[in-house]
Design a protein around this motif. Structure first.
Motif, PDB file in Angstrom:
ATOM      1  N   ILE B 143       0.846  -1.168   0.177  1.00  0.00           N
ATOM      2  CA  ILE B 143      -0.057  -0.168   0.160  1.00  0.00           C
ATOM      3  C   ILE B 143       0.848   1.299  -0.193  1.00  0.00           C
ATOM      4  O   ILE B 143       0.709   2.213  -0.771  1.00  0.00           O
ATOM      5  N   GLN B 150       1.153   6.645  -6.547  1.00  0.00           N
ATOM      6  CA  GLN B 150      -0.043   7.519  -6.909  1.00  0.00           C
ATOM      7  C   GLN B 150       0.489   9.209  -6.746  1.00  0.00           C
ATOM      8  O   GLN B 150       0.045   9.987  -7.651  1.00  0.00           O
ATOM      9  N   ARG B 166      -5.327   4.369  -6.975  1.00  0.00           N
ATOM     10  CA  ARG B 166      -6.298   4.513  -5.996  1.00  0.00           C
ATOM     11  C   ARG B 166      -7.119   3.246  -5.938  1.00  0.00           C
ATOM     12  O   ARG B 166      -7.442   2.636  -4.661  1.00  0.00           O
ATOM     13  N   ASP B 167      -7.919   2.796  -6.926  1.00  0.00           N
ATOM     14  CA  ASP B 167      -8.661   1.738  -6.893  1.00  0.00           C
ATOM     15  C   ASP B 167      -7.866   0.501  -6.288  1.00  0.00           C
ATOM     16  O   ASP B 167      -8.412  -0.310  -5.491  1.00  0.00           O
ATOM     17  N   GLU B 168      -6.812   0.140  -6.836  1.00  0.00           N
ATOM     18  CA  GLU B 168      -5.960  -0.822  -6.240  1.00  0.00           C
ATOM     19  C   GLU B 168      -5.479  -0.618  -4.747  1.00  0.00           C
ATOM     20  O   GLU B 168      -5.693  -1.760  -3.938  1.00  0.00           O
ATOM     21  N   ILE B 169      -5.240   0.486  -4.404  1.00  0.00           N
ATOM     22  CA  ILE B 169      -5.193   0.722  -3.045  1.00  0.00           C
ATOM     23  C   ILE B 169      -6.381   0.400  -2.120  1.00  0.00           C
ATOM     24  O   ILE B 169      -6.261  -0.375  -1.102  1.00  0.00           O
ATOM     25  N   ASN B 170      -7.328   0.716  -2.536  1.00  0.00           N
ATOM     26  CA  ASN B 170      -8.710   0.395  -2.030  1.00  0.00           C
ATOM     27  C   ASN B 170      -8.946  -1.014  -2.111  1.00  0.00           C
ATOM     28  O   ASN B 170      -9.527  -1.513  -0.940  1.00  0.00           O
ATOM     29  N   ARG B 171      -8.833  -1.661  -3.009  1.00  0.00           N
ATOM     30  CA  ARG B 171      -8.892  -3.132  -2.876  1.00  0.00           C
ATOM     31  C   ARG B 171      -7.967  -3.750  -1.985  1.00  0.00           C
ATOM     32  O   ARG B 171      -8.675  -4.456  -1.284  1.00  0.00           O
ATOM     33  N   ARG B 173      -6.601  -2.459   0.624  1.00  0.00           N
ATOM     34  CA  ARG B 173      -7.262  -2.002   2.027  1.00  0.00           C
ATOM     35  C   ARG B 173      -8.605  -2.852   2.515  1.00  0.00           C
ATOM     36  O   ARG B 173      -8.574  -3.416   3.656  1.00  0.00           O
ATOM     37  N   GLN B 174      -9.296  -3.215   1.495  1.00  0.00           N
ATOM     38  CA  GLN B 174     -10.556  -4.130   1.862  1.00  0.00           C
ATOM     39  C   GLN B 174     -10.112  -5.253   2.040  1.00  0.00           C
ATOM     40  O   GLN B 174     -10.353  -6.079   3.039  1.00  0.00           O
TER      41      GLN B 174
END
Ligand SMILES: [Zn+2]
Ligand SMILES: [Zn+2]
Lengths: 347, 181
Positions: B143, B150, B166-171, B173-174
């Motif tokens: 991350i 990013q 950002r989408d990859e980071i969110n994924r 984190r989820q």
């Protein structure tokens, strides 16, 4: 013609003529130059130039030159201006040069590796050159990904290169230094040896030939594997700064102990350069070295950038291109003398 | 001192390099020096010293094809290079060669670099061979790495990339949330 990269003066520009950063890159799945067929070479060149030429901003700044379509004189001039290697000047399949309009970025495609990305700057400026190189490297990297290709890379060996000596970051940082006093004092061999112990190569011509080659030395990192780009840059900067410092000390000493001898040398060179009617390249290089020293010491008022551009403008092929026809040596010397008189201020 | 190549003329050209403690130097006369190209070529920042040393066989670090455990008939499926080709030129044929001929190259690479491994930049799309999916720390590291990418993308105004990262980071984190809860 747009402003050229050397028409600026950077840090220590009176001693550091130029800085160059070079990144070596290859594409996975395509044999390296030397083992690729023409089709593969063209594919590599297209894949690597697409990201630059498909982006509006960079496309307007870069020209794509097929090396094979240039004349011998044009190719020789690119070598004289250090924009391409002598090796690259012999056209090979897929040999393409992407050149920025200020000539400060020269990307050789299908040289020893698929890509040799080079950024040049005036004075001592490896960090700024690297920043530009990284921006372009990332842009090309992404472009490759979007075309389903990627850089050849291994976790342990880094960017994979045709010659194992370029593995790792694929980075070579080099700075061209003008060190007339250290050379005259016979100190360069010892200094080069101690630089060598730090993994820094000093390349130059020592002994008899030094003066005829303008007292110029090229300082660069030797190994690019095992350390980061920042570490490699810092090491070159450290050695270069040390050499500049020593050269300045030697100049100060010479000014204190034998000011007349130093001034005489500088003004003799200036006199010849600004009045001679015939001048060979090697004579000009030797005299320009003294003239540059004079400017650096404040004895002559002139713009260092003028000296930098003269250094390449006066070379045989570049001179011929400017005049518009191939010049025989004797005639070249006349045009060279004329050019020098035109651009160099009389002291 | 005399030219180390011909032993006849006085040496006027000197070069030195040091790669991880291994020193090499070369003293040449003008004549031998010009064999490598013009005298100017020597100052040429574009020709690596390694190629200069390679043009004088007595200084070339040899890759020994005999001690290699790769059978002599091994051919790289990607570029067609053989062990003999690589030993002769000191250059590999393609990226794949580094795997195919790893045994042949190992002693040479050890001589050049010791045990050093790459610590510099990586291609943007590069994924480590063993993706750190299970370890909490490695996910955090990943991350952090993406956050840096990013930031760089934003600084360079590559907003589409920034959004993708950002989408990859969110994924990640989820995923991380799911693992720990
Ligand atoms: Zn010799
Ligand atoms: Zn191969």
């Amino acid at each position: 013609m747009s402003a050229q990269w050397f028409e600026h003066s950077g840090d220590h520009a009176d001693i550091a003529l130029s800085t160059r950063v070079r990144l070596a890159r290859n594409i996975e799945g395509i044999p390296f130059p030397g083992r690729q067929n023409k089709e593969q070479a063209v594919k590599a060149a297209d894949l690597l130039s697409a990201p630059i030429l498909e982006n509006k901003v960079t496309a307007s700044r870069f020209t794509r030159k097929e090396m094979a379509s240039l004349s011998d004189t044009e190719r020789a001039s690119l070598v004289e201006r250090h924009l391409v290697s002598p090796y690259f000047a012999t056209p090979a399949p897929g040999g393409v040069l992407l050149l920025s309009s200020d000539n400060g970025i020269a990307i050789m495609l299908n040289e020893e590796d698929h890509m040799r990305l080079q950024v040049l700057g005036t004075g001592l400026c490896p960090e700024a050159c690297m920043e530009t190189a990284v921006r372009l490297d990332n842009m090309i990297d992404e472009g490759l990904t979007s075309h389903g290709a990627k850089y050849a890379f291994s976790e342990k060996l880094g960017y994979l290169t045709r010659c194992p000596t370029n593995l790792g970051t694929g980075l070579r940082v080099s700075v061209m230094l003008h060190l007339p006093l250290l050379a005259a004092g016979g100190q360069m061999t010892a200094l080069a040896n101690s630089a060598g112990k730090l993994g820094i190569a000093v390349r130059g011509i020592y002994g008899e030939g030094t003066k005829e080659h303008g007292n110029l030395f090229q300082i660069s990192n030797q190994s690019s594997l095992g350390t980061t780009e920042q570490e490699q840059i810092a090491k070159v900067r450290e050695v270069v700064s040390g050499l500049i410092e020593r050269e300045r000390q030697a100049r100060k000493m010479a000014l204190e102990t034998a000011p007349n001898a130093l001034e005489d040398k500088v003004f003799r060179a200036a006199g010849l350069l600004t009045s001679a009617r015939k001048m060979s390249a090697s004579e000009a290089l030797a005299l320009l070295s003294d003239y540059r020293l004079g400017v650096s010491l404040g004895l002559i008022q002139a713009d260092i950038a003028v000296l930098n551009s003269l250094q390449s403008q006066m070379m045989p092929a570049t001179l011929s291109l400017a005049v518009g026809r191939t010049l025989p040596a004797a005639e070249r010397d006349i045009f060279r003398a004329e050019l020098i008189r035109r651009v160099l201020p009389k002291p | 001192m005399l030219c180390e190549h011909c032993g006849k003329n006085p040496a006027t050209h000197f070069y030195s390099q040091n790669i991880n403690g291994q020193e090499q130097s070369l003293y040449l006369c003008s004549e031998c020096a010009s064999k490598h190209g013009s005298l100017f070529g020597f100052l040429d920042p574009l020709s690596p010293l390694s190629s200069l040393f390679a043009s004088f066989p007595e200084f070339t670090p040899l890759i020994d094809s005999h001690t290699a455990s790769a059978p002599a008939e091994t051919v790289c499926p990607e570029c067609g290079a053989t062990a003999a080709d690589i030993a002769k030129t000191g250059q590999v044929g393609c990226a794949r060669c580094y795997q195919i001929f790893s045994n042949l190259l190992a002693p040479y690479l050890a001589k050049l670099y010791g045990k050093a491994v790459h610590t510099g930049r990586k291609p943007l799309s590069y994924k480590p061979s063993q993706p750190p999916v299970n370890s909490h720390n490695s996910v955090n590291e990943e991350i952090n790495r993406l956050l840096r990418l990013q930031a760089e993308a934003i600084r360079q105004e590559r907003f589409e990339d920034a959004a993708r990262i950002r989408d990859e980071i969110n994924r990640l984190r989820q995923d991380k949330g799911g693992n720990t809860l």
